[in-house]
Design a protein around this motif. Structure first.
Motif, short mmCIF file in Angstrom:
data_model
loop_
_atom_site.label_atom_id
_atom_site.label_comp_id
_atom_site.label_asym_id
_atom_site.label_seq_id
_atom_site.Cartn_x
_atom_site.Cartn_y
_atom_site.Cartn_z
N HIS A 220 -4.24 0.64 -16.91
CA HIS A 220 -2.95 0.99 -16.32
C HIS A 220 -1.82 0.31 -17.07
O HIS A 220 -1.95 -0.83 -17.55
CB HIS A 220 -2.90 0.55 -14.85
N ARG A 244 -6.05 -1.06 -12.86
CA ARG A 244 -5.72 -0.89 -11.44
C ARG A 244 -6.84 -0.08 -10.77
O ARG A 244 -7.31 0.91 -11.33
CB ARG A 244 -4.39 -0.18 -11.27
N SER A 246 -7.99 2.65 -8.63
CA SER A 246 -7.33 3.88 -8.20
C SER A 246 -7.58 4.18 -6.72
O SER A 246 -6.92 5.04 -6.14
CB SER A 246 -7.80 5.07 -9.05
N ASP A 247 -8.50 3.44 -6.09
CA ASP A 247 -8.79 3.67 -4.68
C ASP A 247 -8.03 2.72 -3.75
O ASP A 247 -7.65 3.10 -2.64
CB ASP A 247 -10.29 3.53 -4.41
N CYS A 248 -7.81 1.47 -4.20
CA CYS A 248 -7.14 0.51 -3.31
C CYS A 248 -5.88 -0.09 -3.92
O CYS A 248 -5.10 -0.73 -3.21
CB CYS A 248 -8.09 -0.61 -2.90
N GLY A 249 -5.68 0.06 -5.23
CA GLY A 249 -4.45 -0.43 -5.86
C GLY A 249 -4.50 -1.85 -6.35
O GLY A 249 -3.48 -2.41 -6.74
N ASP A 267 -7.34 2.85 0.12
CA ASP A 267 -6.11 3.12 0.84
C ASP A 267 -5.99 4.63 1.03
O ASP A 267 -6.08 5.40 0.07
CB ASP A 267 -4.93 2.60 0.01
N LYS A 269 -3.56 6.44 1.43
CA LYS A 269 -2.48 7.04 0.64
C LYS A 269 -2.94 7.46 -0.74
O LYS A 269 -2.35 8.34 -1.37
CB LYS A 269 -1.32 6.04 0.50
N ARG A 270 -4.00 6.81 -1.22
CA ARG A 270 -4.50 7.10 -2.57
C ARG A 270 -5.62 8.14 -2.58
O ARG A 270 -6.03 8.58 -3.63
CB ARG A 270 -5.00 5.80 -3.22
N LYS A 272 -6.56 11.62 -2.18
CA LYS A 272 -5.79 12.88 -2.20
C LYS A 272 -6.51 14.04 -1.52
O LYS A 272 -5.90 15.01 -1.12
CB LYS A 272 -5.48 13.27 -3.65
#
Length: 468
Positions: A220, A244, A246-249, A267, A269-270, A272
């Motif tokens: 990232h 990073r 991509s699932d939890c940031g 998360d 939000k991540r 989709k």
């Protein structure tokens, strides 16, 4: 930007009082080194060079030797030029002055400039990043080698998520306190933040599922200063400074990512979509034992379809099945697949099977596939059953639970065989290739293994009370 980030860069602690909670304070040493790194200085060719590639500027000096480049760059750190190779015309070299010597790197261009893995829009950015990396790795080689030996992760970890969760809890607590206008000494309004509370804040709620999940790290590029959430050190460079999840940031150095525990908390939000999402990722994001698709579809099928002839064998309309898929992706747990919307139960069974086929890692995982196939080949029934049980124990917990729940459901289907005409063997034919796929995409392997796939599912259905 740099000044504001640097204002909180030394020491680290987490207050025991949530109202006084402060984010972890990052280590400043590597950040300071980046600020000290030599700045790039382009050395322009004194004369116009013919046949200069269009993607290079006046730093291109044409065909010159290493010795000539060294003489041109001598005297100032960070100076650079581009030259064409004497021995290999058409090949280009970046000559860069660092550490009182001239370093030469083979230079490439494919729409972006690169000498290694990182790709840059401009030569200036490439040189800037290179000088930062060279300077930090020269000055702090020993420090970098020891970065992972005393991580903050076990003490703090998930700093950003924790801060957000505490903030939400405080906001909720304060609003409830205003609404009730009552305080109680027995129930303090604000919890104390300890390592235990931190972990439970991230991993527990009323419907706890502590499945282990590895982080899904990807390289990232961070805009502005960022610090590693594992070791608390600065992530240096201009681009691709770290990875990073991509699932939890979670943001960490690439070298630190090897030491981060398999405790990813996805998360929502991540996430989709529901279909084509990794099974463990989905259940942890929703904090459920099984994927919502499994629970919702089974509930609908058992509510109105167990006696339907050819259940799971008869196909529904493809367009309607795709509609159900999109509805799950769009609405999640609020999806409506009732008879008033989809009167044909075969649409629901079709969407259910499609969910399993779309999984990036099948329910019976690639890692365990060969164990199940070898077990199916055992002639002795008792030994075969034992080998299948051992293979089941190797499945990730979320996969195991999903398979267990599905087999209980399919057993109910077989109990209605007189009406639906579906026995364990028929269901094995349907679900064998749906639940398990060979790791390598080989048509021959798939064809050869189909009978064993069918046999495994058939045995799982017939012996679900013994195997699970």
């Amino acid at each position: 930007m740099a000044a504001s980030s640097n204002s909180s860069l030394s020491g680290s602690s987490v207050s025991s009082d949530a109202e006084e909670y402060q984010p972890p304070i990052w280590k400043s040493y590597l950040y300071q080194l980046q600020q000290e790194a030599p700045r790039p200085k382009r050395i322009i060719s004194a004369q116009e060079v013919e046949n200069r590639p269009k993607y290079y500027g006046r730093e291109f000096h044409g065909i010159i030797s290493r010795t000539q480049a060294d003489e041109i760059l001598a005297g100032s750190e960070g100076t650079y030029l581009i030259r064409e190779s004497e021995r290999q015309p058409g090949c280009y070299t970046l000559a860069l002055r660092f550490g009182y010597q001239t370093l030469n790197y083979r230079l490439f261009y494919d729409g972006k400039h690169f000498v290694g893995g990182k790709r840059f829009e401009s030569i200036h950015d490439l040189v800037t990043d290179g000088l930062i990396t060279l300077y930090i790795e020269t000055k702090a080689a020993e420090y970098i080698s020891k970065m992972t030996t005393n991580p903050i992760y076990e003490h703090i970890g998930y700093a950003t998520q924790l801060r957000e969760k505490v903030s939400r809890r405080l906001t909720r607590t304060k609003s409830e306190s205003k609404k009730n206008s009552v305080s109680s000494d027995e129930s303090p309004a604000v919890e104390k933040i300890t390592s235990l509370v931190r972990r439970t804040a991230l991993t527990q709620n009323d419907n706890q599922c502590n499945y282990e999940k590895a982080h899904n790290f990807k390289v990232h590029t961070f805009r502005g200063p960022h610090w590693c959430e594992y070791c608390a050190n600065f992530m240096w460079g201009l681009i691709a400074q770290g990875v990073r999840c991509s699932d939890c940031g979670l943001n960490v150095h690439k070298q630190c990512s090897k030491y981060v525990p398999n405790d990813c908390q996805p998360d929502l939000k991540r996430i989709k979509k529901v279909y084509s999402c990794d099974l463990t990722t989905l259940v942890k994001a929703h904090n459920t034992q099984r994927p919502m698709v499994v629970d919702i579809c089974i509930r609908e099928i058992e509510g109105r379809g167990l006696k339907s002839e050819g259940l799971y064998r008869v196909s529904g309309f493809t367009e309607h099945i795709e509609d159900v898929k999109m509805a799950f992706d769009r609405d999640g747990e609020k999806v409506d697949i009732s008879a008033s919307v989809y009167p044909d139960i075969n649409i629901i069974t079709g969407a259910f099977k499609l969910y399993f086929r779309d999984l990036p890692i099948p329910v019976i995982t690639y890692d365990t596939y060969s164990k199940f196939i070898e077990a199916a080949k055992i002639s002795n029934a008792d030994e075969r059953l034992e080998a299948i049980h051992e293979a089941l124990m190797l499945l990730p917990p979320a996969h195991y639970e999903t398979l267990r729940y599905l087999m209980i459901h399919l057993k109910k289907v077989t109990m209605n065989e007189k009406e639906n005409l579906m026995n364990a063997e028929n269901l094995g034919i349907v679900f064998g290739p749906t639940l398990m796929r060979p790791p390598e995409e080989s048509t021959l392997t798939t064809l050869n293994d189909m009978r064993y796939q069918k046999q495994i599912v058939q045995i799982l259905i017939e012996n679900e009370d013994v195997l699970f």
